[in-house]
Design an enzyme around this catalytic site. Structure first.
Site, PDB file in Angstrom:
ATOM      1  N   CYS A   1      56.238  35.649  37.374  1.00  0.00           N
ATOM      2  CA  CYS A   1      56.899  34.525  37.820  1.00  0.00           C
ATOM      3  C   CYS A   1      56.325  34.081  39.128  1.00  0.00           C
ATOM      4  CB  CYS A   1      58.672  34.848  38.217  1.00  0.00           C
ATOM      5  SG  CYS A   1      59.313  33.747  39.112  1.00  0.00           S
TER       6      CYS A   1
ATOM      7  N   THR B   1      33.601  31.263  19.585  1.00  0.00           N
ATOM      8  CA  THR B   1      33.457  30.129  19.067  1.00  0.00           C
ATOM      9  C   THR B   1      33.375  30.301  17.494  1.00  0.00           C
ATOM     10  OG1 THR B   1      30.979  29.827  19.233  1.00  0.00           O
ATOM     11  CG2 THR B   1      32.434  28.606  21.069  1.00  0.00           C
TER      12      THR B   1
ATOM     13  N   PRO C   1      37.231  26.965  20.948  1.00  0.00           N
ATOM     14  CA  PRO C   1      36.163  26.229  21.535  1.00  0.00           C
ATOM     15  C   PRO C   1      35.777  26.859  22.727  1.00  0.00           C
ATOM     16  CG  PRO C   1      38.145  24.988  21.870  1.00  0.00           C
ATOM     17  CD  PRO C   1      38.695  26.230  20.891  1.00  0.00           C
ATOM     18  N   ASP C   2      34.352  26.909  23.086  1.00  0.00           N
ATOM     19  CA  ASP C   2      34.133  27.344  24.465  1.00  0.00           C
ATOM     20  C   ASP C   2      34.348  26.354  25.719  1.00  0.00           C
ATOM     21  OD1 ASP C   2      30.619  27.045  24.045  1.00  0.00           O
ATOM     22  OD2 ASP C   2      32.178  25.709  24.579  1.00  0.00           O
ATOM     23  N   PHE C   3      33.851  26.801  26.776  1.00  0.00           N
ATOM     24  CA  PHE C   3      34.152  25.572  27.856  1.00  0.00           C
ATOM     25  C   PHE C   3      33.125  24.587  28.160  1.00  0.00           C
ATOM     26  CE2 PHE C   3      37.943  27.842  29.384  1.00  0.00           C
ATOM     27  CZ  PHE C   3      37.942  29.052  28.866  1.00  0.00           C
TER      28      PHE C   3
ATOM     29  N   ASN D   1      22.378  34.551  23.149  1.00  0.00           N
ATOM     30  CA  ASN D   1      23.166  33.381  23.282  1.00  0.00           C
ATOM     31  C   ASN D   1      22.511  32.082  22.927  1.00  0.00           C
ATOM     32  OD1 ASN D   1      25.490  32.531  24.987  1.00  0.00           O
ATOM     33  ND2 ASN D   1      23.626  31.214  26.081  1.00  0.00           N
TER      34      ASN D   1
ATOM     35  N   THR E   1      27.744  33.622  26.955  1.00  0.00           N
ATOM     36  CA  THR E   1      28.283  33.132  28.230  1.00  0.00           C
ATOM     37  C   THR E   1      27.286  32.355  28.793  1.00  0.00           C
ATOM     38  OG1 THR E   1      29.170  33.795  30.330  1.00  0.00           O
ATOM     39  CG2 THR E   1      27.614  35.307  29.350  1.00  0.00           C
TER      40      THR E   1
ATOM     41  N   CYS F   1      61.638  31.694  34.862  1.00  0.00           N
ATOM     42  CA  CYS F   1      62.019  33.052  35.186  1.00  0.00           C
ATOM     43  C   CYS F   1      63.708  33.142  35.018  1.00  0.00           C
ATOM     44  CB  CYS F   1      61.689  33.402  36.548  1.00  0.00           C
ATOM     45  SG  CYS F   1      62.323  35.082  37.230  1.00  0.00           S
TER      46      CYS F   1
ATOM     47  N   CYS G   1      59.594  34.858  42.378  1.00  0.00           N
ATOM     48  CA  CYS G   1      59.865  36.094  42.876  1.00  0.00           C
ATOM     49  C   CYS G   1      58.713  36.992  42.541  1.00  0.00           C
ATOM     50  CB  CYS G   1      61.366  36.218  42.198  1.00  0.00           C
ATOM     51  SG  CYS G   1      61.259  36.450  40.432  1.00  0.00           S
TER      52      CYS G   1
HETATM   53  N1  APR Z   1      26.192  31.133  19.544  1.00  0.00           N
HETATM   54  C1  APR Z   1      25.553  31.502  20.618  1.00  0.00           C
HETATM   55  N2  APR Z   1      26.031  30.850  21.770  1.00  0.00           N
HETATM   56  C2  APR Z   1      27.157  30.274  21.911  1.00  0.00           C
HETATM   57  C3  APR Z   1      27.906  29.982  20.769  1.00  0.00           C
HETATM   58  C4  APR Z   1      27.431  30.552  19.538  1.00  0.00           C
HETATM   59  N3  APR Z   1      28.289  30.309  18.227  1.00  0.00           N
HETATM   60  N4  APR Z   1      28.990  29.240  21.248  1.00  0.00           N
HETATM   61  C5  APR Z   1      28.694  29.045  22.454  1.00  0.00           C
HETATM   62  N5  APR Z   1      27.563  29.490  22.969  1.00  0.00           N
HETATM   63  C6  APR Z   1      27.214  29.796  24.033  1.00  0.00           C
HETATM   64  C7  APR Z   1      26.948  28.211  25.127  1.00  0.00           C
HETATM   65  O1  APR Z   1      25.903  27.649  24.755  1.00  0.00           O
HETATM   66  C8  APR Z   1      27.093  28.659  26.512  1.00  0.00           C
HETATM   67  O2  APR Z   1      25.962  29.025  26.862  1.00  0.00           O
HETATM   68  O3  APR Z   1      27.979  30.319  25.076  1.00  0.00           O
HETATM   69  C9  APR Z   1      27.962  29.970  26.306  1.00  0.00           C
HETATM   70  C10 APR Z   1      29.431  29.773  26.903  1.00  0.00           C
HETATM   71  O4  APR Z   1      29.570  29.125  28.006  1.00  0.00           O
HETATM   72  P1  APR Z   1      30.925  28.704  28.682  1.00  0.00           P
HETATM   73  O5  APR Z   1      31.385  27.754  27.572  1.00  0.00           O
HETATM   74  O6  APR Z   1      30.515  28.359  30.261  1.00  0.00           O
HETATM   75  O7  APR Z   1      31.908  29.911  28.635  1.00  0.00           O
HETATM   76  P2  APR Z   1      31.957  31.201  29.569  1.00  0.00           P
HETATM   77  O8  APR Z   1      30.791  31.655  30.064  1.00  0.00           O
HETATM   78  O9  APR Z   1      32.850  32.210  28.954  1.00  0.00           O
HETATM   79  O10 APR Z   1      32.857  30.675  30.899  1.00  0.00           O
HETATM   80  C11 APR Z   1      33.031  31.251  32.158  1.00  0.00           C
HETATM   81  O11 APR Z   1      34.604  29.428  32.976  1.00  0.00           O
HETATM   82  O12 APR Z   1      35.965  28.059  32.901  1.00  0.00           O
HETATM   83  C12 APR Z   1      35.773  29.274  33.212  1.00  0.00           C
HETATM   84  O13 APR Z   1      37.542  31.012  33.076  1.00  0.00           O
HETATM   85  C13 APR Z   1      36.637  30.292  32.266  1.00  0.00           C
HETATM   86  O14 APR Z   1      36.036  32.420  31.629  1.00  0.00           O
HETATM   87  C14 APR Z   1      35.588  31.031  31.719  1.00  0.00           C
HETATM   88  C15 APR Z   1      34.204  30.938  32.508  1.00  0.00           C
END
Ligand code: APR
Length: 257
Positions: free
Chosen positions: A114, A8, A13-15, A202, A178, A138, A117
């Site tokens: 693909c 991020t 963007p994260d998820f 985190n 994460t 493909c 295939c």
């Molecule tokens: N600083 C600290 N923490 C952060 C920051 C930041 N700048 N930005 C985001 N975070 C934290 C969020 O608070 C959250 O706890 O990082 C974590 C991100 O979590 P997710 O959005 O769930 O991402 P992730 O854990 O990678 O998701 C795992 O979910 O959808 C699937 O395949 C996708 O690989 C992904 C998996």
């Protein structure tokens, strides 16, 4: 162990972050529920939402940040046993960490297959179609070609099995950016010996750090870049980090020209 939170600060963007996370911003993609964008059944029904997202995430748009370069510095100092990442943005490779030290547990755009295939293609073969909002097909059988991103329900890359040797061997586990919501990746956090310290950097307390912490767990909560910079400072590596980042960003500037 790394997740979307380390990217991020690079602008990706994260998820799951409320409001800013990808899963809160999928209205434009017209999908039934957020995770469908990574589900095969929906992909075969309509691959366009995934490829619209892929266009945003395709390697080349974004740059590594301090967090990636800290992990690169650990490698340079021969302290990195392996980096297990859930991220598909390729920023770990872009920071100069060799593929031998990486496990991209949820795949990457580096290659594609693909869906009919099963022929394999280098990721860059899809680039033109993805950037032109065309679904890559493909050249042999005209089936849809899907980047080797691991969709829900798909097996993880065989390299993920390296964890069976790596985690029992580790003498420190770093967990960065994460939510530890997705298995089997999240369970890796429990696979180091009980005596091994686990450091979570985190925004919030997640997974076993919240539910059943171990005596040697440490959590540095808040912004991941701030947490990494604080650790780097405590290690006395601030100057080395600045030199590394200057060298590497110079290289990337050279590539952009
Ligand atoms: N600083 C600290 N923490 C952060 C920051 C930041 N700048 N930005 C985001 N975070 C934290 C969020 O608070 C959250 O706890 O990082 C974590 C991100 O979590 P997710 O959005 O769930 O991402 P992730 O854990 O990678 O998701 C795992 O979910 O959808 C699937 O395949 C996708 O690989 C992904 C998996």
């Amino acid at each position: 162990m790394a997740g979307a939170g380390i990217s991020t600060p690079s602008g990706i963007p994260d998820f799951r972050s409320p409001g800013s996370g990808l899963y809160s911003n999928l209205q434009q993609y017209n999908i039934p529920y957020p995770e469908a964008i990574f589900e095969l059944e929906f992909f075969f029904h309509n691959p366009k939402p995934f490829f619209t997202l892929a266009k945003e995430l395709y390697p080349g748009h974004y740059r590594p940040n301090v967090t990636h370069y800290f992990l690169r510095l650990l490698h340079d100092k021969e302290l990195l046993l392996r980096l297990y990442t859930q991220n598909i943005d390729g920023l770990e490779r872009a920071s100069g960490i060799p593929a031998s030290k990486l496990v991209e547990a949820h795949g990457s755009f580096a290659s594609a297959t693909c869906t009919v295939c099963r022929r394999s293609f280098p990721g860059e073969d899809l680039w033109a179609d993805v950037m032109a909002d065309r679904v890559p097909c493909c050249p042999v059988c005209t089936g849809v070609v899907k980047p080797d991103i691991v969709f829900f329900g798909e097996p993880l890359p065989s390299r993920f099995l390296l964890h069976l040797a790596d985690f029992p061997m580790a003498d420190l586990l770093l967990i960065l950016g994460t939510s530890l919501e997705v298995e089997p990746f999240a369970s890796l956090s429990e696979m180091v010996q009980k005596s091994v310290p686990r450091l979570l950097i985190n925004r919030d307390l997640v997974g076993p750090f919240a539910w059943h912490p171990r005596s040697r767990d440490v959590a540095q909560l808040g912004d991941v870049v701030h947490g990494v910079e604080r650790l780097v400072d405590l290690l006395g590596w601030t100057q080395e980090m600045q030199d590394l980042i200057q060298r590497e960003t110079g290289k990337l500037d050279g590539q952009d020209r």
